[in-house]
Design an enzyme around this catalytic site. Structure first.
Site, short mmCIF file in Angstrom:
data_model
loop_
_atom_site.label_atom_id
_atom_site.label_comp_id
_atom_site.label_asym_id
_atom_site.label_seq_id
_atom_site.Cartn_x
_atom_site.Cartn_y
_atom_site.Cartn_z
N ARG A 19 1.92 1.13 4.22
CA ARG A 19 3.05 0.08 3.71
C ARG A 19 3.89 0.49 2.27
O ARG A 19 3.45 1.99 2.32
CB ARG A 19 1.62 -1.18 2.57
CG ARG A 19 0.64 -1.47 3.85
CD ARG A 19 0.16 -2.61 3.15
NE ARG A 19 0.57 -3.63 2.40
CZ ARG A 19 -0.04 -4.60 1.79
NH1 ARG A 19 -1.04 -5.34 1.73
NH2 ARG A 19 0.76 -5.64 1.24
N ARG A 67 -6.60 -10.93 7.02
CA ARG A 67 -6.30 -12.99 7.23
C ARG A 67 -5.67 -13.33 8.92
O ARG A 67 -5.63 -14.28 9.21
CB ARG A 67 -5.16 -13.24 5.97
CG ARG A 67 -5.22 -13.14 4.66
CD ARG A 67 -4.32 -14.11 4.16
NE ARG A 67 -5.02 -13.36 2.83
CZ ARG A 67 -5.77 -13.74 1.88
NH1 ARG A 67 -6.74 -14.47 2.24
NH2 ARG A 67 -5.72 -12.69 0.69
N ASP A 69 0.46 -15.47 0.63
CA ASP A 69 -0.71 -15.03 1.82
C ASP A 69 -0.89 -15.81 2.95
O ASP A 69 -2.19 -15.88 3.88
CB ASP A 69 -1.41 -14.94 0.84
CG ASP A 69 -1.09 -13.44 0.43
OD1 ASP A 69 -0.04 -12.60 0.52
OD2 ASP A 69 -2.02 -13.08 -0.64
N GLY A 109 -3.93 -3.69 -1.05
CA GLY A 109 -2.60 -2.89 -1.79
C GLY A 109 -2.22 -3.11 -2.78
O GLY A 109 -2.19 -2.66 -4.28
C1 S3P Z 1 -0.87 -10.27 -5.37
C2 S3P Z 1 0.33 -10.17 -4.73
C3 S3P Z 1 1.00 -10.65 -3.47
C4 S3P Z 1 -0.02 -10.85 -2.38
C5 S3P Z 1 -0.77 -10.16 -2.56
C6 S3P Z 1 -1.72 -10.03 -3.96
C7 S3P Z 1 -1.11 -9.77 -6.66
O1 S3P Z 1 1.29 -9.22 -2.94
O2 S3P Z 1 0.33 -11.50 -0.97
O3 S3P Z 1 -2.21 -9.90 -1.78
O4 S3P Z 1 -2.78 -9.91 -6.69
O5 S3P Z 1 -0.61 -9.73 -7.58
P1 S3P Z 1 2.85 -9.12 -3.59
O6 S3P Z 1 3.19 -8.38 -4.82
O7 S3P Z 1 3.28 -8.21 -2.48
O8 S3P Z 1 4.16 -10.11 -3.29
#
Ligand code: S3P
Length: 448
Positions: A131, A405, A329, A103
């Protein structure tokens, strides 16, 4: 429940025949590794990165930056060299950008591309394709990008960046460092000032690193809390030599393992303790965990320490919901710790956990319950009744749901279960922590 497993699934179960002990090094921070590759690819000249996380997610970012003209080469263990092309000079990628499970790669690269006159198709695995991308599509469309997504604002999607991007001022409707970072990265190639209002602070690696690479970026506190982050475009980024600190999100697994296996004492070396990421250490501390921060120092513009952790009698608490962004996380690992506390641990304010690599509230509730832990699922969280230090029953196979995770959390739970907890598919662990099983074996865990 099984349709999500990889075709070559291999199960994993760990057990502890005695205390865990020893020193471990933690792989590089995933968030910082993604950003190091991206920003190095946008600087003019050669950057060197040490301690890069060589997990599948970061490799997806590296492949994408190569596809857009940067030279990204591995020259040793965690040691990478990147020849950047400069902001505004990315090339049209020839094929689809394959984002795998990541993501962060997807949302940050969508931001980067939105302000370049390029067209790209983003694809991902089954988990990533579920997602929500609407949270980045909305602000990036205001900048002028044309984004055609699959139903529900999901992958696969096609993004047409614009040659005349508009600077926006955007208030984040969700606490998301990915959305913030997508807009700031777009802002690098937008004339004038792009502004993000962040009512609830999230991890600030983008801000620190953009400044470190020479972008004109300011952060001001906002009336009523949070920050206003402004970036001036047509940035001229300078190549850097950086070292990536250990990932606190990965450190959470040996940390919780040592807390729940009687007699354990473990030293976890060089862990990032940035205040926007250290919630897990603070919350476990409130629960009575014996964690000491040793040798605090600065690595690559980030605060780092070694963590000494000893098995502890944990107390159930009400976890303050406002800590959530600084440990978002780490909740699956915290749920496991809570399963061994005395009394109830109440965790709320976690609606974002439902849109991670899996619905982490539902998936953890189901697996914990199957392993004999009493839990109550809430729309925005979980209540866990702890065992007061006793082993939990275990004796089940749980599904990882393509979520690294989740797989690591249940592998840790198994260490303090009467009968093994088997994770159906260990392959997702490679997205963020390729050496996880070997590291746990190094601490004395046995493969079941
Ligand atoms: C991340 C932000 C978080 C986190 C992801 C990494 C990042 O997500 O859960 O593992 O590197 O900016 P969200 O922005 O959806 O909270």
């Amino acid at each position: 429940m099984r349709e999500t497993a990889h075709p070559t699934a291999t199960s994993l179960s760990l057990r502890a025949d005695g205390p865990l002990g020893g020193h471990v090094a933690i792989p590089g921070d995933k968030s910082i590794s993604h950003r190091a590759i991206m920003l190095s690819a946008l600087a003019v000249g050669t950057s060197e990165i040490r301690g890069l996380l060589e997990g599948e997610d970061v490799l997806a970012t590296a492949a994408a930056m190569r596809a857009m003209g940067a030279t990204v080469a591995r020259i040793g263990d965690g040691h990478w060299r990147v020849d950047g092309v400069g902001v505004g000079s990315l090339l049209q990628p020839a094929g689809a950008l394959e984002m795998g499970n990541s993501g962060t790669s997807t949302r940050l690269l969508m931001g980067l591309l939105a302000s370049h006159p390029l067209t790209a198709t983003f694809t991902g695995d089954a988990s990533l394709s579920r997602r929500p991308m609407g949270r980045v599509i909305e602000p990036l469309s205001r900048i002028g990008a044309d984004i055609q997504a699959s139903p529900g604002g999901r992958l696969p999607l096609m993004l047409r960046g614009t040659a005349q991007p508009l600077p926006i001022r955007y208030r984040l409707p969700v606490a998301s460092a990915q959305v913030k970072s997508a807009i700031l990265l777009a802002g690098l190639n937008i004339a004038g000032e792009t502004v993000v209002e962040e009512p609830v602070p999230t991890r600030d690696h983008s801000e620190r690193m953009l400044r470190g690479y020479g972008a004109d970026l300011s952060v001001e506190p906002m009336a009523g809390g949070g920050n206003v982050i402004s970036i001036r475009g047509w940035a001229d980024l300078k190549p850097q030599s950086i070292t990536v600190p250990g990932d606190p999100s990965s450190a959470a697994f040996p940390l919780v393992a040592a807390l729940i296996v009687p007699g354990s004492e473990v030293l976890i070396e060089s862990v990032g303790v940035n205040p926007t990421r250290d919630g897990i250490i603070r919350v476990l501390g409130m629960m009575g965990a014996d964690i000491t921060l040793l040798n605090p120092r600065d690595v690559g513009g980030e605060p780092v320490a070694d963590l000494r952790v000893r098995h502890s009698a944990l107390e159930g608490i009400e976890v303050p919901p406002d800590v959530a962004p600084s440990m978002i996380d780490e909740y699956p690992a915290l749920f496991v710790a809570a399963a061994f506390a005395k009394g109830r641990t109440v965790m709320r304010g976690l609606e974002e956990l439902r849109v991670k690599e899996s619905d982490r509230i539902a998936v953890m509730a189901e697996g914990l319950r199957a392993a004999g832990v009493r839990v109550e699922e809430l729309p925005d969280g979980l209540i866990v009744e702890g065992s007061d230090g006793d082993p939990v029953p275990g004796g089940v196979t749980v599904a990882a749901h393509l979520d690294h995770r989740i797989a690591m959390s249940f592998a840790i739970l198994s260490l303090a279960a009467r009968a093994p907890v088997t994770v159906d598919d260990r392959s997702p662990i490679a997205t963020s922590f390729p050496g996880f099983t070997a590291m746990m074996e190094g601490l004395g865990a046995r493969l079941g």
